[in-house]
Design an enzyme around this catalytic site. Structure first.
Site, mmCIF file in Angstrom:
data_model
loop_
_atom_site.group_PDB
_atom_site.id
_atom_site.type_symbol
_atom_site.label_atom_id
_atom_site.label_comp_id
_atom_site.label_asym_id
_atom_site.label_seq_id
_atom_site.Cartn_x
_atom_site.Cartn_y
_atom_site.Cartn_z
ATOM 1 N N TYR A 167 -6.295 -13.841 -16.292
ATOM 2 C CA TYR A 167 -7.071 -14.716 -17.165
ATOM 3 C C TYR A 167 -7.079 -14.225 -18.615
ATOM 4 O O TYR A 167 -7.278 -15.010 -19.532
ATOM 5 C CB TYR A 167 -8.515 -14.799 -16.676
ATOM 6 C CG TYR A 167 -8.769 -15.842 -15.626
ATOM 7 C CD1 TYR A 167 -8.140 -15.772 -14.389
ATOM 8 C CD2 TYR A 167 -9.648 -16.898 -15.857
ATOM 9 C CE1 TYR A 167 -8.388 -16.715 -13.416
ATOM 10 C CE2 TYR A 167 -9.903 -17.847 -14.889
ATOM 11 C CZ TYR A 167 -9.265 -17.755 -13.670
ATOM 12 O OH TYR A 167 -9.525 -18.692 -12.707
ATOM 13 N N LYS A 170 -2.464 -7.769 -3.313
ATOM 14 C CA LYS A 170 -1.089 -8.139 -2.959
ATOM 15 C C LYS A 170 -0.238 -6.889 -3.205
ATOM 16 O O LYS A 170 0.699 -6.885 -4.012
ATOM 17 C CB LYS A 170 -0.648 -9.344 -3.810
ATOM 18 C CG LYS A 170 0.678 -9.950 -3.411
ATOM 19 C CD LYS A 170 0.628 -10.734 -2.101
ATOM 20 C CE LYS A 170 2.014 -11.185 -1.710
ATOM 21 N NZ LYS A 170 2.073 -11.752 -0.340
ATOM 22 N N ASP A 224 -2.662 -13.344 1.037
ATOM 23 C CA ASP A 224 -2.215 -14.486 1.858
ATOM 24 C C ASP A 224 -2.865 -14.430 3.245
ATOM 25 O O ASP A 224 -3.311 -15.455 3.783
ATOM 26 C CB ASP A 224 -0.684 -14.562 1.938
ATOM 27 C CG ASP A 224 -0.019 -13.211 2.168
ATOM 28 O OD1 ASP A 224 -0.730 -12.191 2.226
ATOM 29 O OD2 ASP A 224 1.221 -13.184 2.293
ATOM 30 N N ASP A 237 -10.912 -16.361 -7.723
ATOM 31 C CA ASP A 237 -11.124 -17.768 -8.081
ATOM 32 C C ASP A 237 -10.694 -18.654 -6.920
ATOM 33 O O ASP A 237 -11.419 -19.549 -6.485
ATOM 34 C CB ASP A 237 -10.306 -18.099 -9.338
ATOM 35 C CG ASP A 237 -10.480 -19.548 -9.754
ATOM 36 O OD1 ASP A 237 -11.634 -20.005 -9.793
ATOM 37 O OD2 ASP A 237 -9.455 -20.219 -10.026
ATOM 38 N N ASP A 283 -13.235 -20.623 -3.900
ATOM 39 C CA ASP A 283 -13.253 -22.078 -3.690
ATOM 40 C C ASP A 283 -12.965 -22.390 -2.230
ATOM 41 O O ASP A 283 -13.585 -23.265 -1.627
ATOM 42 C CB ASP A 283 -12.205 -22.776 -4.574
ATOM 43 C CG ASP A 283 -12.831 -23.323 -5.858
ATOM 44 O OD1 ASP A 283 -13.795 -22.714 -6.340
ATOM 45 O OD2 ASP A 283 -12.340 -24.350 -6.355
HETATM 46 C C1 IPM Z 1 -14.764 -20.848 -11.899
HETATM 47 C C2 IPM Z 1 -13.978 -21.913 -12.634
HETATM 48 C C3 IPM Z 1 -13.439 -21.287 -13.926
HETATM 49 C C4 IPM Z 1 -12.489 -20.166 -13.540
HETATM 50 C C5 IPM Z 1 -12.786 -22.311 -14.871
HETATM 51 C C6 IPM Z 1 -13.719 -23.435 -15.210
HETATM 52 C C7 IPM Z 1 -12.250 -21.657 -16.100
HETATM 53 O O1 IPM Z 1 -12.965 -22.427 -11.842
HETATM 54 O O2 IPM Z 1 -15.805 -20.405 -12.416
HETATM 55 O O3 IPM Z 1 -14.360 -20.445 -10.817
HETATM 56 O O4 IPM Z 1 -11.310 -20.410 -13.262
HETATM 57 O O5 IPM Z 1 -12.933 -19.016 -13.523
HETATM 58 MN MN MN Z 2 -12.885 -21.568 -9.853
#
Ligand code: IPM
Ligand code: MN
Length: 368
Positions: free
Chosen positions: A141, A189, A221, A245, A249
């Site tokens: 990032y 990884k 993975d 990240d 999710d």
């Molecule tokens: C999160 C979001 C952010 C990230 C975006 C909005 C930049 O997806 O907080 O997980 O990728 O960190």
């Molecule tokens: Mn995210």
């Protein structure tokens, strides 16, 4: 206790759920005798509309002076055509870096009345309680160089980590494991990436300082797979920025209710930014149906992690649990035989469980 909070409602449903958060903060302040002031600042797309920039200096300054920050959500299709460096998301990334919010903590724990909506079989997801600890201020990032090359036909991003950055997140994860089931899964990884090999070395070194915690290394993975097949096997998961990240999710939908999940982003000193895991949901913005519970549970994390007020945090979590047990849900969820309510009604029910004071007192206090 006297505390100063900055509210960053942001975009989409952000302002609606922040309104709920502010009522809960005021309700707790009234009930437990704390003095908490809230100041609202701009971030993301709405800051672009107001000031031309996703992270105005004034916002950074206010956040630097605050004891904690609450964030709604940023982003929306309205700003998609802007160049990447000017988009709403830059507001959030810039703030993480400016404040040193290196530890992102995402608890993934389902609520029994909602588990039927999990994409997993109930017997697979039941009992899962995972804490994802994601490194938030380094890695792909932020690594340099990051640019287009060869007249725009090639591009480079840099995956960089140094010892100090890895040590502090790994320490945080070990300490979290000590207060839970004492099991740490480090995800990397290392069969391919040099940064992962350094990461793994440091985790092994650090494990000597935490003999009560069992440690395992899992390749990213395989971790992605095991989150689906055996979510129960995880306790604390620590990983670098991009893996975290993606995995967080993935993990968040397993509970069947992503709208319920809170998160904390912490600095070394304990100042934190708290936000729901879900996004700005522009499709339902302004309709009054957004689920405020992920935001409200983020307020609970703020009381716990930034203010050390465990009783207040638990009271909020219990109130949310009780609302679900009674069958109240918002349109993103469903509870058999329950009642679908709007944002403000759900917030009212949470407040009623938190205090004997009237809801209007909490609201009045909010707008005083
Ligand atoms: C999160 C979001 C952010 C990230 C975006 C909005 C930049 O997806 O907080 O997980 O990728 O960190
Ligand atoms: Mn995210």
């Amino acid at each position: 206790m006297f505390k100063k909070i900055v509210l960053l409602p942001g975009d989409g449903i952000g302002p609606e759920i922040m309104d709920a958060a502010e009522q809960i903060v005021n309700c707790i302040a009234l009930e437990y005798g704390h003095q908490i002031t809230c100041e609202t600042q701009a971030i993301g797309g709405s800051a672009i509309d107001e000031t031309g920039r996703p992270l105005p200096d004034e916002t950074v300054k206010a956040c630097e002076e605050a004891d904690a920050i609450l964030l709604g959500a940023v982003g929306g299709s309205k700003w998609e055509s802007l160049p990447p460096s000017d988009r709403p998301e830059q507001g959030l990334l810039g703030l993480r870096k400016a404040l040193g919010l290196f530890a992102n903590v995402r608890p993934v724990k389902g609520f029994p009345p909602l588990l039927h909506a999990s994409p997993l079989k109930e017997e697979v997801i039941k009992g899962s309680d995972i804490l994802i600890v994601r490194e938030l201020t380094s890695g792909l990032y932020f690594g340099e160089p990051r640019e287009r090359r060869e007249e725009g036909n090639a591009a480079i991003d840099t995956l960089y980590y140094n010892r100090e950055e890895i040590e502090r997140i790994v320490d945080y994860a070990f300490k979290s494991a000590q207060s839970r089931k004492k099991h740490l899964t480090s995800v990397d990884k290392a069969n391919v990436l040099e940064t992962s090999r350094l990461w793994r070395e440091i985790v092994d070194e650090k494990s000597a300082e935490y003999p009560d915690v069992t440690v395992e290394h899992v390749l990213v993975d395989a971790a992605a797979m095991q989150l689906i097949t055996q979510p129960n096997r995880f306790d604390v998961v620590v990983t670098e920025n991009l893996f975290g990240d993606i995995l967080s999710d993935e993990a968040s939908v397993l509970t069947g209710s992503i709208g319920m999940l809170p998160s904390a982003s912490l600095t070394q000193s304990g100042v934190g930014l708290y936000e729901p895991v879900h996004g700005s949901a522009p499709d339902i913005a302004g309709t009054g149906v957004a689920n405020p519970l992920g935001m409200i549970l983020s307020v609970a994390l703020m009381f716990r992690h930034s203010f050390g007020l465990e009783e207040e945090a638990r009271a909020i979590e219990q109130a949310v649990h009780n609302c679900l047990e009674e069958g109240y849900y918002t349109s993103d969820l469903h509870i058999q035989g329950g009642k679908c309510v709007q944002t403000d009604e759900m917030t009212r029910h949470v407040i009623e469980k938190l205090t004997s004071k009237s809801v209007s007192e909490c609201i009045l206090n909010t707008y005083a």
